[in-house]
Design an enzyme around this catalytic site. Structure first.
Site, mmCIF file in Angstrom:
data_model
loop_
_atom_site.group_PDB
_atom_site.id
_atom_site.type_symbol
_atom_site.label_atom_id
_atom_site.label_comp_id
_atom_site.label_asym_id
_atom_site.label_seq_id
_atom_site.Cartn_x
_atom_site.Cartn_y
_atom_site.Cartn_z
ATOM 1 N N GLU A 198 -8.192 -2.504 -8.391
ATOM 2 C CA GLU A 198 -8.179 -2.407 -6.929
ATOM 3 C C GLU A 198 -8.626 -3.729 -6.305
ATOM 4 O OE1 GLU A 198 -7.161 -1.138 -3.613
ATOM 5 O OE2 GLU A 198 -7.368 0.600 -4.914
ATOM 6 N N TYR A 232 -12.166 2.776 -0.462
ATOM 7 C CA TYR A 232 -11.574 2.701 0.877
ATOM 8 C C TYR A 232 -12.489 3.357 1.920
ATOM 9 C CZ TYR A 232 -7.023 0.580 0.066
ATOM 10 O OH TYR A 232 -6.019 -0.320 -0.192
ATOM 11 N N TYR A 268 -9.769 5.061 7.865
ATOM 12 C CA TYR A 268 -10.561 5.127 6.638
ATOM 13 C C TYR A 268 -12.039 5.393 6.895
ATOM 14 C CZ TYR A 268 -6.389 3.681 4.222
ATOM 15 O OH TYR A 268 -5.109 3.649 3.718
ATOM 16 N N CYS A 306 -10.984 4.443 -6.111
ATOM 17 C CA CYS A 306 -10.175 3.877 -5.036
ATOM 18 C C CYS A 306 -10.410 4.619 -3.724
ATOM 19 C CB CYS A 306 -8.703 3.922 -5.419
ATOM 20 S SG CYS A 306 -8.339 2.957 -6.896
ATOM 21 N N ASP A 321 0.828 -1.210 0.000
ATOM 22 C CA ASP A 321 0.000 0.000 0.000
ATOM 23 C C ASP A 321 0.863 1.261 0.000
ATOM 24 O OD1 ASP A 321 -2.708 0.764 -0.166
ATOM 25 O OD2 ASP A 321 -2.676 1.462 1.916
#
Length: 603
Positions: free
Chosen positions: A275, A206, A233, A202, A96
Site C-alpha cells: 500500500e 485509509y 474516508y 488497507c 484506485d
C-alpha cells in the site's frame, strides 16, 4: 547533567533487584530492558497478550511506523495540503478504481469461503460498502473530467497489490494448499481469515489517513479541492467499515493455530508495504518538501544531523545506568578493600549518596527553571533573552556535576563494565535504523554528531558501536581512568545548554567545505533548546513539559511536524520559499523516530 530528572522512579529500578549473588556479566543484563522478540516469534507475543485487544488491533499497533511512512509520502502531504496537482489526483483515482474492484472481488471470494452466517453477512456488508465507494469514485471521475479510456492503464504498483490480494483470496498463499486441494470446509474457512488479513491494513490505513487529513481542515473550509475525498474516508461510515473489517479478522482468526496466525501477520505486513509502495508510485507534477533528502546532490549539498542522546535516543537516562553499574559492582562494605585499588563507597553508602544527590538535583532543577522564566509570557520569540536565562541553568548544571565528582559515587567503575552496559542499552524504536540508513547511504553527503550531557562518552560509543554505527561523532563528557578503572573525575566538555550550542557552532565552523549545508537537530530537553533553534530544522522528540513550558514563555512555537509540513507544502506550491531557516522560533514536534525517518529519508 539532568541526572534522574526525567526518571524520578529510577532509584526504585536500581534498588529493586538483589545483585549480590550474580556475576557482573549477568548482573549487567538488568541495566536495560530485554530486547524485543524477533519477527519469527512475534505472533507468540501476540497470542500471549491480553485477550482484551484483538489480533487486528495488535497488528495495527505493531505497524505504527508503517502508517507513519504512508502519512509522510509526498503524495499524502500534497493531497492533505490541498495543492496536489489535479493530474496527479486524476491518475490516482484511475488506479484506485482497480484497487476497489479487486477489493469487491476479494470480499466475494471471502464470503464464499466463510461458513458462519454472521461472518458471511459482515463480509457482504463490507462488499456493498466498497461498491458505494466505487460510486463515489465515479462521481469524482465526472467532477474532474477524468478520461478513463486514456487513464485506465494499470501501473505496476497497482498490479502488485491486486495480484497479491486476489491470489490470497483464491488460496494461493506460499506454503498452503491450492484451492482445489482443500480437504474440508473448515480448512476452506481459513482462506477467509487470510483474505481479511490482507485487506484489513488497507481499510485501517485509509481510515487513519482520512482522520489525520480532516484534523487539518478548517471547520469552515469548503475550498479544499479534495475535501470530498477526505470527508469520505474520515466519515463515520468508513470508520465503521474499517472497524468491522478488524472485527471480522478477529472472529475468523479465533480458531487458528500459532503457525496460521503467523501467516496472517505476514500477509498483514505485506499488504501495508504494498500500500505504501502504491502511494509512492503516484506521479507528482510539482516540487515537494518530503523527503528532505529528495534531490540531494552529494557534490553540492551537505546534510549535518545533530542529536541529543539521553531520552532522545535512549529509553533510560545514562546517569541512571552509570549509577546502577556503580552500585551493583561496589563492595559490600568499606572494610578490607585492596590497598592497590581506588577506594570506593560501599554499595549501601553509594545507594544512599546517590539518592540524596538525585533528590537534591530534582528539587533545585525545578527551582532553577522557575527562576529563569520571564514574569510574563513573551508575545514574540526572543533568542537573546532565552540565551541569558539558560546561562543561569548552565551554572546550575556545573554545580550539580561538581557535587557528583566530590561525592565519589563514580569512582572505581570498570571500563569493560561500562562498555557491556552500552552494548545492552536499548535505544528508542527506530533510532538505530534511522542512523544506519544515514551513514550507510553512499549517495548522501551526511554527517551525524551526538551532543550529550552524558558523563561518560564511552557508554555512548559502545551503545552505537554495537549497532555498527562507529561513524557517529560523539561529543560528551569523559571519565578519567587509572588503567581501566574510573577515578571519579569527569573531563567536562558538554555539561550545559551553553556548552552544547558552542559545540554545535564549532562543528559548523570547522566544516570547511563550500557546499550548501542543511542542519537538523533532534532533542528532547531544555538543554537542547539553543541548538534546536539555531539548526535549520529543530525537531523535538517526546513531550518534556519543562521544555515546552520554558519555550512557550520565550515565544517559541511548537508545531506538530506533519501539520507543519502540510502547511509549508501548500505555501511552497504557491510560490513562497521553502527554504528551512534557523532562529525562526518554530520547533517541530514528533511522537517517534519513524516521523523523523519518514521526513528526512522517506520510506
Amino acid at each position: 547533567m539532568r541526572f534522574l530528572l526525567p526518571i524520578k522512579n529510577s532509584l526504585t529500578l536500581i534498588s529493586s533487584f538483589s545483585f549480590q549473588s550474580l556475576s557482573i556479566r549477568s548482573r549487567l543484563r538488568f541495566v536495560s530492558t530485554p530486547p524485543p522478540p524477533q519477527r519469527s516469534s512475534s505472533l507468540l507475543s501476540i497470542s500471549m497478550a491480553s485477550s482484551e485487544t484483538g489480533l487486528a488491533r495488535k497488528l495495527w499497533i505493531k505497524s505504527t511506523s508503517q502508517s507513519i511512512f504512508a502519512l509522510y509520502t509526498p503524495f499524502a502531504i500534497c493531497l492533505a495540503s490541498g495543492n496536489l496537482n489535479i493530474d496527479s489526483f486524476r491518475r490516482y483515482i484511475a488506479q484506485d478504481l482497480h484497487f476497489l474492484r479487486a477489493f469487491a472481488q476479494a470480499y466475494e471470494l471471502a464470503e464464499d469461503c466463510a461458513d458462519d452466517d454472521e461472518a458471511k453477512l459482515g463480509i457482504s456488508e463490507l462488499r456493498k460498502a466498497v461498491l458505494e465507494e466505487l460510486k463515489m469514485h465515479n462521481s469524482l471521475v465526472q467532477e474532474w473530467g477524468l478520461d478513463l479510456v486514456k487513464e485506465n492503464s494499470i501501473n505496476s504498483a497497482t498490479v502488485k497489490y491486486t495480484d497479491f490480494l486476489l491470489a490470497t483470496a483464491s488460496g494461493k498463499i506460499e506454503g498452503l494448499k491450492g484451492p482445489g486441494k482443500l480437504a474440508t470446509p473448515f480448512e476452506k474457512t481459513k482462506i477467509a481469515a487470510y483474505t481479511l488479513g490482507a485487506m484489513t491494513p488497507c481499510m485501517k490505513l485509509y481510515a487513519f489517513l482520512g482522520k489525520k487529513f480532516q484534523e487539518l481542515l478548517d471547520s469552515n473550509e469548503s475550498a479544499h479541492p479534495y475535501k470530498k475525498w477526505i470527508d469520505n474516508y474520515a466519515s463515520d461510515g468508513f470508520q465503521a467499515s474499517a472497524l468491522q473489517t478488524e472485527d471480522l479478522l478477529d472472529k475468523l482468526s479465533a480458531s487458528l493455530t500459532g503457525e496460521e496466525l503467523h501467516v496472517i501477520e505476514k500477509l498483514y505486513y505485506q499488504a501495508m508495504k504494498i500500500e505504501i509502495d502504491f502511494f509512492l508510485a503516484q506521479p507528482l507534477f510539482q516540487p515537494t518538501l518530503v523527503p528532505v533528502t529528495k534531490g540531494h546532490n552529494s557534490a553540492e549539498d551537505h546534510l549535518i544531523i545533530f542529536s541529543d542522546f539521553d531520552l532522545t535516543c535512549t529509553v533510560v537516562d545514562s546517569s541512571a545506568i552509570l549509577a546502577e553499574i556503580a552500585i551493583v559492582t561496589a563492595p559490600k562494605s568499606d572494610h578490607n578493600q585492596p590497598e592497590d585499588h581506588i577506594i570506593r563507597l560501599s554499595s549501601s553508602d553509594l545507594r544512599n549518596t546517590w539518592g540524596f544527590l538525585s533528590k537534591q538535583y530534582t528539587e533545585e532543577y525545578e527551582q532553577c527553571i522557575e527562576s529563569i522564566m520571564p514574569a510574563n509570557r513573551l508575545d514574540h520569540f526572543d533568542y537573546e533573552k532565552l540565551s541569558i536565562a539558560l546561562e543561569k541553568l548552565s551554572k546550575f548544571e556545573n554545580t550539580a556535576n561538581n557535587r557528583v565528582i566530590e561525592s565519589g559515587v563514580l569512582k572505581g567503575i570498570n571500563l569493560e563494565d561500562i562498555k557491556r552496559a552500552g552494548e545492552r542499552l536499548i535505544l528508542q524504536d527506530g533510532c538505530t535504523n534511522f542512523f544506519q540508513k544515514i551513514v550507510k547511504n553512499e549517495n548522501l553527503n551526511a554527517n551525524v554528531h551526538v551532543l550529550s550531557y552524558c558523563w561518560c562518552g564511552d557508554l555512548i560509543r559502545s551503545a552505537f558501536s554495537s549497532a555498527e554505527l562507529n561513524e557517529l561523532n560523539v561529543h560528551a563528557n569523559e571519565f578519567t581512568y587509572d588503567g581501566s578503572i574510573s577515578t571519579g573525575e569527569i573531563i567536562k566538555k558538554v555539561e550545559s545548554p551553553i556548552d552544547k550550542v558552542q559545540a554545535f557552532r564549532n562543528i559548523l565552523k570547522n566544516c570547511n567545505d563550500d557546499k550548501k549545508k542543511l542542519t537538523l537537530y533532534i532533542g528532547d530537553s531544555v538543554g537542547d533548546l539553543l541548538c534546536l533553534l539555531e539548526a535549520d530544522i529543530g525537531i523535538v522528540v517526546g513531550s518534556s513539559s519543562s521544555l515546552r513550558t520554558v519555550g512557550a514563555q520565550f515565544g517559541i512555537s511548537f508545531v506538530p511536524l506533519f501539520s507543519g509540513l502540510v502547511k509549508k507544502q501548500g505555501e511552497y506550491i504557491e510560490g513562497i520559499s521553502s527554504n528551512w531557516k534557523g532562529l525562526s522560533g518554530i520547533l517541530y514536534t514528533v511522537s517517534s523516530w519513524a516521523e523523523v525517518h519518514a521526513f528526512i529519508l522517506g520510506c
